[in-house]
Design a protein around this motif. Structure first.
Motif: not given
Length: 434
Positions: A252-256, A271-272, A321-323
């Protein structure tokens, strides 16, 4: 009466000879050598080397390959070479939307290959049947009987329990949970089989054949329908307790954030992954973004436009960016020498790579960032089959594997001299040998 420190039982001697035989084969896999070279490199006497070489020549695994050139005075040394076609390796790359089968020689050079579109959602039965057809085609094209194939190695796009060959709750392979892929392949192809996660095989391929050949600490990130990582630490794959290590796509790179296929909120795959990028591009087009991308949008078109179309650049920069956020976690945990991006999405090239580097390195501690190279893979669509070949070599270059290799190489040539390996040394690897 206790043995002195200099006493050796027959088992000790056989184990030592097996070890030396495997080391010698490893040197010849790297390139041709003379007996004198092997004696020097392995620290053995000329007579010991000659005895092992004679056995390997009789077994059909080694051959004399002419004399060494150059201006040396005196008798020129005879070079020895691995007989790469003494046995074949059947390599399988099972993707979410394709099947690739290659017959490799012992240097992992291709002898024949086939690739077809195939939906993994068709299920195990249909997949094994298609693989059996493809295997028969490549064996026929290469003119190699099945008896001369040492084994089959396969990569699958999901978590694999390496000890059992079973797929474990694969998010991108509905209908495959608990499937014993190793046993299924052995039934369908009639060969001993080994199975691993495709990202793990990517790591093996890159460290054996890629730009970072020889790296002992490397992370391979496969970015495609799903996202996974193969983690090589100290020259060995880190699989974890059950084979689930490296599932970077489910961090999880963004828990929300949005819920991905794994059910985790804000996971990297949310995301990716490939489908997400297509949906993102279409949503931004609908919102008025300027683009020349075709409708309906395909992944091939999005990749082709990565460095030209403004919307495509924006999508790929965001994906990078997300990677990079997830990769920075891996850098801080493992401090590898290299991170290699592979899989279909890596074909977006420099626009993706630049974004990954910028995002990852500014989130990574200097001690972990400074020595690390983040690169695109160089092996292309052969990464999976090369990784499968590397996995098979790792199994064959063991005492149990060497016995099996002798049998395979001897097929059709008459029985060779048996290698000096007592049965107690032939420990079965996962999958075993017949």
């Amino acid at each position: 009466m206790p043995l002195s420190s200099h006493s050796f039982t027959p088992l000790d001697l056989a184990a030592i000879r097996a070890r030396h035989t495997l080391l010698l084969l490893g040197r010849l896999w790297e390139g041709d050598r003379a007996r004198v070279d092997l004696a020097r490199e392995l620290g053995l006497s000329r007579s010991a080397i000659s005895s092992i070489v004679a056995e390997l020549i009789e077994a059909g695994l080694v051959e004399e390959a002419g004399q060494r050139g150059g201006g040396q005075v005196g008798r020129r040394a005879t070079l020895l070479a691995l007989r790469a076609r003494a046995a074949g390796l059947l390599a399988v790359d099972l993707g979410a939307s394709h099947l690739r089968v290659e017959l490799l020689d012992l240097r992992c050079e291709p002898l024949a290959g086939r690739e077809v579109a195939h939906d993994v959602l068709a299920g195990p039965g249909a997949t094994y049947a298609r693989l059996a057809d493809l295997a028969a085609e490549v064996l026929r094209e290469a003119g190699m009987p099945r008896e001369r194939v040492a084994g089959v190695g396969a990569g699958v796009p999901g978590p694999v329990d390496h000890a059992t060959g079973r797929v474990v709750a694969p998010p991108n392979m509905p209908g495959w949970d608990g499937e014993d892929v190793r046993a299924g392949l052995e039934r369908a192809l009639g060969l001993p089989a080994w199975v691993d996660n495709d990202a793990n095989l990517g790591a093996l391929a890159e460290t054996r054949f890629g730009r970072h050949r020889g790296a002992r600490d490397l992370i391979y990130v496969k970015v495609a329908t799903g996202i996974g990582a193969g983690v090589l630490l100290g020259g060995r794959l880190h699989r974890g307790v059950r084979g689930g290590a490296g599932e970077i796509g489910h961090i999880s790179i963004n828990e929300q954030g949005p819920v991905g296929r794994s059910g985790n909120p804000g996971s990297l795959e949310s995301y990716a992954a490939a489908r997400v990028l297509l949906d993102t591009a279409e949503a931004r087009r609908a919102a008025g973004a300027v683009t020349t991308l075709p409708q309906p949008l395909t992944l091939a078109a999005l990749i082709a436009a990565a460095n030209g179309d403004p919307l495509a650049r924006e999508v790929w920069t965001g994906a990078g960016h997300h990677l990079g956020v997830a990769i920075s976690t891996a850098l801080n945990l493992f401090n590898p020498a290299a991170v290699v991006l592979g899989g279909r999405l890596s074909q977006a090239g420099d626009v993706l790579l630049r974004a990954v580097r910028e995002s990852a390195l500014r989130r990574t501690m200097p001690v972990n960032a400074d020595p690390t190279c983040i690169d695109l893979g160089t092996l292309g669509d052969r990464t999976g089959v090369l990784g499968a070949g590397a996995m098979l070599l790792d199994q064959l270059l063991t005492p149990a594997g060497l016995r099996h290799l002798y049998r395979v190489a001897a097929w059709g040539r008459g029985p060779p001299a048996a290698p000096l390996l007592p049965s107690s040394l032939a420990f079965p690897a996962p999958g075993g040998f017949p």
